[in-house]
Scaffold this motif. Structure first.
Motif, PDB file in Angstrom:
ATOM      1  N   ILE A   1      -8.721  -6.459  -5.083  1.00  0.00           N
ATOM      2  CA  ILE A   1      -8.447  -5.036  -5.289  1.00  0.00           C
ATOM      3  C   ILE A   1      -6.962  -4.854  -5.537  1.00  0.00           C
ATOM      4  N   THR A   2      -6.613  -4.298  -6.686  1.00  0.00           N
ATOM      5  CA  THR A   2      -5.240  -3.913  -6.973  1.00  0.00           C
ATOM      6  C   THR A   2      -5.244  -2.778  -7.987  1.00  0.00           C
ATOM      7  N   GLY A   3      -4.237  -1.923  -7.913  1.00  0.00           N
ATOM      8  CA  GLY A   3      -4.146  -0.775  -8.808  1.00  0.00           C
ATOM      9  C   GLY A   3      -5.065   0.375  -8.444  1.00  0.00           C
ATOM     10  N   SER A   4      -5.692   0.306  -7.278  1.00  0.00           N
ATOM     11  CA  SER A   4      -6.686   1.312  -6.896  1.00  0.00           C
ATOM     12  C   SER A   4      -6.133   2.286  -5.868  1.00  0.00           C
ATOM     13  N   THR A   5      -6.736   3.463  -5.822  1.00  0.00           N
ATOM     14  CA  THR A   5      -6.467   4.430  -4.765  1.00  0.00           C
ATOM     15  C   THR A   5      -7.753   4.642  -3.986  1.00  0.00           C
TER      16      THR A   5
ATOM     17  N   MET B   1       1.376   5.497 -10.092  1.00  0.00           N
ATOM     18  CA  MET B   1       2.320   4.408  -9.873  1.00  0.00           C
ATOM     19  C   MET B   1       1.589   3.132  -9.453  1.00  0.00           C
ATOM     20  N   ALA B   2       0.662   3.256  -8.512  1.00  0.00           N
ATOM     21  CA  ALA B   2      -0.090   2.084  -8.064  1.00  0.00           C
ATOM     22  C   ALA B   2      -0.869   1.457  -9.214  1.00  0.00           C
ATOM     23  N   LEU B   3      -1.504   2.302 -10.010  1.00  0.00           N
ATOM     24  CA  LEU B   3      -2.296   1.817 -11.141  1.00  0.00           C
ATOM     25  C   LEU B   3      -1.422   1.085 -12.151  1.00  0.00           C
ATOM     26  N   ASN B   4      -0.279   1.654 -12.474  1.00  0.00           N
ATOM     27  CA  ASN B   4       0.546   1.105 -13.545  1.00  0.00           C
ATOM     28  C   ASN B   4       1.431  -0.052 -13.107  1.00  0.00           C
ATOM     29  N   LEU B   5       1.741  -0.133 -11.816  1.00  0.00           N
ATOM     30  CA  LEU B   5       2.507  -1.270 -11.327  1.00  0.00           C
ATOM     31  C   LEU B   5       1.638  -2.501 -11.095  1.00  0.00           C
ATOM     32  N   ALA B   6       0.337  -2.308 -10.990  1.00  0.00           N
ATOM     33  CA  ALA B   6      -0.550  -3.423 -10.641  1.00  0.00           C
ATOM     34  C   ALA B   6      -0.414  -4.613 -11.584  1.00  0.00           C
ATOM     35  N   PRO B   7      -0.498  -4.445 -12.912  1.00  0.00           N
ATOM     36  CA  PRO B   7      -0.391  -5.625 -13.772  1.00  0.00           C
ATOM     37  C   PRO B   7       0.982  -6.271 -13.742  1.00  0.00           C
TER      38      PRO B   7
ATOM     39  N   ALA C   1       3.789 -11.511 -10.385  1.00  0.00           N
ATOM     40  CA  ALA C   1       4.522 -12.134  -9.282  1.00  0.00           C
ATOM     41  C   ALA C   1       3.607 -12.470  -8.116  1.00  0.00           C
ATOM     42  N   GLY C   2       2.306 -12.271  -8.294  1.00  0.00           N
ATOM     43  CA  GLY C   2       1.354 -12.585  -7.232  1.00  0.00           C
ATOM     44  C   GLY C   2       1.297 -11.539  -6.142  1.00  0.00           C
ATOM     45  N   ILE C   3       1.702 -10.308  -6.460  1.00  0.00           N
ATOM     46  CA  ILE C   3       1.728  -9.215  -5.486  1.00  0.00           C
ATOM     47  C   ILE C   3       0.678  -8.176  -5.861  1.00  0.00           C
ATOM     48  N   ALA C   4      -0.109  -7.739  -4.893  1.00  0.00           N
ATOM     49  CA  ALA C   4      -1.098  -6.685  -5.116  1.00  0.00           C
ATOM     50  C   ALA C   4      -0.553  -5.360  -4.609  1.00  0.00           C
ATOM     51  N   ILE C   5      -0.913  -4.277  -5.308  1.00  0.00           N
ATOM     52  CA  ILE C   5      -0.480  -2.937  -4.901  1.00  0.00           C
ATOM     53  C   ILE C   5      -1.650  -1.969  -5.028  1.00  0.00           C
ATOM     54  N   ASN C   6      -1.848  -1.186  -3.994  1.00  0.00           N
ATOM     55  CA  ASN C   6      -2.877  -0.155  -3.973  1.00  0.00           C
ATOM     56  C   ASN C   6      -2.321   1.079  -3.275  1.00  0.00           C
ATOM     57  N   ALA C   7      -3.139   2.111  -3.179  1.00  0.00           N
ATOM     58  CA  ALA C   7      -2.753   3.323  -2.459  1.00  0.00           C
ATOM     59  C   ALA C   7      -3.928   3.812  -1.632  1.00  0.00           C
ATOM     60  N   VAL C   8      -3.630   4.506  -0.558  1.00  0.00           N
ATOM     61  CA  VAL C   8      -4.647   5.248   0.183  1.00  0.00           C
ATOM     62  C   VAL C   8      -4.439   6.731  -0.098  1.00  0.00           C
ATOM     63  N   ALA C   9      -5.531   7.472  -0.092  1.00  0.00           N
ATOM     64  CA  ALA C   9      -5.480   8.920  -0.287  1.00  0.00           C
ATOM     65  C   ALA C   9      -6.138   9.587   0.916  1.00  0.00           C
ATOM     66  N   PRO C  10      -5.358   9.847   1.970  1.00  0.00           N
ATOM     67  CA  PRO C  10      -5.938  10.509   3.135  1.00  0.00           C
ATOM     68  C   PRO C  10      -6.326  11.946   2.823  1.00  0.00           C
ATOM     69  N   GLY C  11      -7.320  12.425   3.541  1.00  0.00           N
ATOM     70  CA  GLY C  11      -7.585  13.855   3.589  1.00  0.00           C
ATOM     71  C   GLY C  11      -6.795  14.438   4.743  1.00  0.00           C
ATOM     72  N   GLY C  12      -7.210  15.585   5.237  1.00  0.00           N
ATOM     73  CA  GLY C  12      -6.525  16.183   6.374  1.00  0.00           C
ATOM     74  C   GLY C  12      -6.551  15.255   7.572  1.00  0.00           C
TER      75      GLY C  12
ATOM     76  N   VAL D   1       0.850  -1.192   0.000  1.00  0.00           N
ATOM     77  CA  VAL D   1       0.000   0.000   0.000  1.00  0.00           C
ATOM     78  C   VAL D   1       0.885   1.241   0.000  1.00  0.00           C
ATOM     79  N   LEU D   2       0.683   2.101  -0.984  1.00  0.00           N
ATOM     80  CA  LEU D   2       1.370   3.382  -1.079  1.00  0.00           C
ATOM     81  C   LEU D   2       0.522   4.471  -0.428  1.00  0.00           C
ATOM     82  N   THR D   3       1.116   5.644  -0.248  1.00  0.00           N
ATOM     83  CA  THR D   3       0.382   6.774   0.326  1.00  0.00           C
ATOM     84  C   THR D   3       0.295   7.903  -0.686  1.00  0.00           C
TER      85      THR D   3
END
Length: 257
Positions: A244-248, A165-171, A176-187, A138-140
């Motif tokens: 879920i992968t490639g999502s924010t 980055m999360a979107l394009n690294l997902a496929p 390799a069987g690894i999922a990647i997503n991101a969170v988008a915090p507000g304040g 999970v990215l930030t």
């Protein structure tokens, strides 16, 4: 559905305070062994490690600057040497930046993008090289990537890059069987937010009560607590998010678009 991380090793970059520390606590409480990365605040990292150990959790601090690819690769290698594996990465290290366009320098640009984009990219590169299938990252990012905030252009652009980055690294990582997503915090109510809080306010809002400003920015009318962001990260790192992968994921209290 329950979220358990028994037998999983998690690395949290920027893990000594704020959202990173909340993520470390959340994952440890759910059974993960946690590796807390820090750049300069060794004292805070060590205090967090002692806190977690006092509650029966397995934790260790690992110093290393994410802006240096060799240093973050060394952190990952030390985590694997210490704990035998790495299954989860919460890439949280980042810096804020506020400035009017006329004041932005090349040094500002390089510092913000080297930290917020390069630091996350090379953390993923190092982690993915050793992660087994079934691992998760999970990215930030930030809601600033899609919301106009006064004098926040450089920071917002860096966080938009993280979502891309999360979107394009997902496929690629899926191979390799690894999922990647991101969170988008507000304040979020963190030390970093407090240090930069005055810069959020547009001159037209000078003198307006901070609570009124916050209420105008999101549906819940308040800043997030770090543990609320950590809960979302834990979800995306868990098997509950297996499709879920490639999502924010926005974690922003209904931030106004």
């Amino acid at each position: 559905m329950s979220t358990t991380f028994d037998g999983r090793v998690a690395l949290i970059t920027g893990g000594s305070r704020g959202i990173g520390a909340a993520i470390a606590r959340r994952l440890a409480e759910a059974g993960a062994t946690v590796a807390i990365n820090y750049r300069s605040n060794a004292g805070a990292a060590d205090e967090l490690v002692e806190e977690l150990r006092a509650h029966g959790h397995r934790a260790e601090a690992f110093g290393g600057d994410v802006t240096d690819p060799a240093r973050i690769a060394d952190v990952v290698a030390r985590v694997v040497e210490e704990f035998g594996a790495l299954h989860l990465l919460a890439s949280n290290a980042g810096i804020e930046h506020f400035a009017p366009l006329a004041d932005i320098t090349l040094a500002d640009f390089e510092n913000v993008f080297r930290t917020n984009v390069g630091g996350q990219l090379f953390a993923v590169q190092a982690a993915a090289a050793v992660m087994p299938p079934g691992s998760r990252i999970v990215l930030t990012s930030s809601v600033s990537a899609r919301t106009a905030v006064h004098r926040h252009t450089l920071y917002a652009a860096s966080k938009a890059a993280v979502s891309a980055m999360a979107l394009n690294l997902a496929p690629e990582l899926a191979e390799a069987g690894i999922a990647i997503n991101a969170v988008a915090p507000g304040g979020t109510a963190t030390d970093m937010a407090a240090e930069n809080g005055a810069d959020y306010v547009h001159p037209a809002l000078a003198g307006v009560e901070p609570q009124q400003v916050t209420r105008s920015m999101n549906a819940l009318g308040r800043l997030a607590r770090p543990d609320e962001i950590a809960d979302a990260v834990a979800f995306l790192l868990s098997q509950n998010a297996s499709y879920i992968t490639g999502s924010t994921l926005d974690v922003a209290g209904g931030w106004m678009r």
